[in-house]
Write an enzyme that holds these catalytic residues in place. Structure first.
Site, mmCIF file in Angstrom:
data_model
loop_
_atom_site.group_PDB
_atom_site.id
_atom_site.type_symbol
_atom_site.label_atom_id
_atom_site.label_comp_id
_atom_site.label_asym_id
_atom_site.label_seq_id
_atom_site.Cartn_x
_atom_site.Cartn_y
_atom_site.Cartn_z
ATOM 1 N N ARG A 1 38.931 55.628 21.474
ATOM 2 C CA ARG A 1 38.100 54.539 20.953
ATOM 3 C C ARG A 1 37.477 54.914 19.614
ATOM 4 O O ARG A 1 37.457 54.113 18.675
ATOM 5 C CB ARG A 1 37.024 54.188 21.976
ATOM 6 C CG ARG A 1 37.594 53.696 23.306
ATOM 7 C CD ARG A 1 36.548 53.699 24.410
ATOM 8 N NE ARG A 1 35.466 52.784 24.117
ATOM 9 C CZ ARG A 1 34.317 52.780 24.786
ATOM 10 N NH1 ARG A 1 34.097 53.652 25.776
ATOM 11 N NH2 ARG A 1 33.384 51.912 24.469
ATOM 12 N N LEU B 1 38.627 58.085 33.717
ATOM 13 C CA LEU B 1 38.639 56.974 32.780
ATOM 14 C C LEU B 1 37.239 56.383 32.664
ATOM 15 O O LEU B 1 36.475 56.370 33.629
ATOM 16 C CB LEU B 1 39.606 55.872 33.248
ATOM 17 C CG LEU B 1 41.076 56.266 33.454
ATOM 18 C CD1 LEU B 1 41.877 55.044 33.920
ATOM 19 C CD2 LEU B 1 41.675 56.857 32.192
ATOM 20 N N ASP B 2 36.905 55.879 31.473
ATOM 21 C CA ASP B 2 35.674 55.119 31.313
ATOM 22 C C ASP B 2 35.673 53.945 32.278
ATOM 23 O O ASP B 2 36.730 53.491 32.722
ATOM 24 C CB ASP B 2 35.561 54.569 29.883
ATOM 25 C CG ASP B 2 35.455 55.670 28.838
ATOM 26 O OD1 ASP B 2 35.066 56.790 29.203
ATOM 27 O OD2 ASP B 2 35.764 55.394 27.663
ATOM 28 N N ARG B 3 34.499 53.422 32.550
ATOM 29 C CA ARG B 3 34.388 52.293 33.481
ATOM 30 C C ARG B 3 35.309 51.136 33.080
ATOM 31 O O ARG B 3 35.977 50.533 33.934
ATOM 32 C CB ARG B 3 32.940 51.792 33.518
ATOM 33 C CG ARG B 3 32.717 50.619 34.472
ATOM 34 C CD ARG B 3 31.323 50.058 34.327
ATOM 35 N NE ARG B 3 31.115 49.523 32.980
ATOM 36 C CZ ARG B 3 29.939 49.075 32.522
ATOM 37 N NH1 ARG B 3 28.873 49.129 33.301
ATOM 38 N NH2 ARG B 3 29.831 48.611 31.292
#
Length: 283
Positions: free
Chosen positions: A224, A128-130
């Site tokens: 996104r 996952l992205d931060r």
């Protein structure tokens, strides 16, 4: 770590390693020369005749990571002898980097393994992205990690978006490419890689919409980018949000995108059992 299997048939130990435990021939040959293979607690060779009811134990060694183990809060969703699923909060990196070697999910997971006496390593199957939060699935060793690559994983995310689609469900089919370096961002471009996202409306009001998003492909920043492309950007997204969504997010005091890895469906890498795990978090 240790893999354990109770035999329900007779056969050579090698047939259980290659069959039930799904090892490669290379890994089996590597293990057979040490003290890693046991039947009922006794070291055995791969030609040992296993009987129904015998307990097969395989010890898989893992190298000590270069980054430090840390004692930190870990929200465990599921755990057995092969896999671990945890909820990652927003703002936390998955893995250490040169710039940040502490405070990541990997540091806390390795610290948890050491505290609980497990000789395991950090092998994320999902990343996952931060600032994306929710469920992360981890293998406890490299062998299980390789099996997880073919476990038929299906991911469902929940997102809170600004605006929203007119329909109740649909598909976004738009290729994604990387912007020219040094940028790390992506965008929809006809020369990009095929990218497909399924979506369904869960809730809506005049300003916002809660969506279930299912990435059929796995491009970087896919959800996104696709939501922004369809003119309903994810709330709190600083890179792909519109000016209107950014202003609205600022008014709400949001510090990260409202994107949660909510559900993970897959087949267990060793037992083949159908698994469905859900995050305790949501948007």
């Amino acid at each position: 770590m240790e893999l354990n299997w109770i035999a329900t048939r007779a056969g050579r130990l090698s047939s259980f390693l290659l069959g039930e435990l799904k090892m490669s021939t290379g890994l089996m040959n590597k293990l057979k020369w040490g003290d890693s293979l046991r039947v009922n607690g006794v070291p055995q060779r791969t030609n040992y005749p296993v009987q129904p009811g015998d307990v097969i134990t395989v010890t898989l060694a893992e190298e000590t990571p270069e980054y430090p183990a840390e004692d930190g809060e870990l929200a465990i969703v599921y755990e057995d002898n092969a896999i671990l699923a945890v909820d990652k909060p927003a703002g936390m990196l998955i893995h250490p980097s040169r710039a940040k070697n502490t405070g990541t999910l990997a540091n806390f997971v390795v610290g948890y393994y050491q505290k609980t006496g497990q000789n395991c390593a950090f092998h994320p199957m999902t990343r996952l992205d931060r600032d994306t939060f929710g469920i992360v699935l981890l293998a406890k060793n490299a062998h299980v990690h390789s099996l997880l690559q073919n476990c038929g994983a299906k991911k469902t995310y929940h997102a809170l978006v600004y605006g929203g689609p007119n329909a109740d469900s649909g598909t976004i089919d738009a290729p994604i490419a990387r912007r020219p370096l040094p940028s790390l961002l992506r965008y929809v471009n006809s020369e990009g890689k095929p990218s497909l996202t399924e979506w369904q409306v869960l809730e809506r009001n005049e300003k916002l919409c809660k969506l279930a998003l299912r990435p059929v492909t796995g491009r970087t920043h896919q959800l996104r980018v696709h939501c922004a492309y369809m003119a309903f950007p994810i709330l709190g997204d600083p890179q792909y949000g519109s000016e209107e969504s950014k202003a609205y997010s600022a008014g709400l005091g949001l510090t990260h995108q409202m994107l949660c890895a909510k559900k993970l469906e897959f087949f267990h890498p060793l037992t083949g059992q159908a698994m469905t795990l859900e995050s305790g978090m949501d948007v």
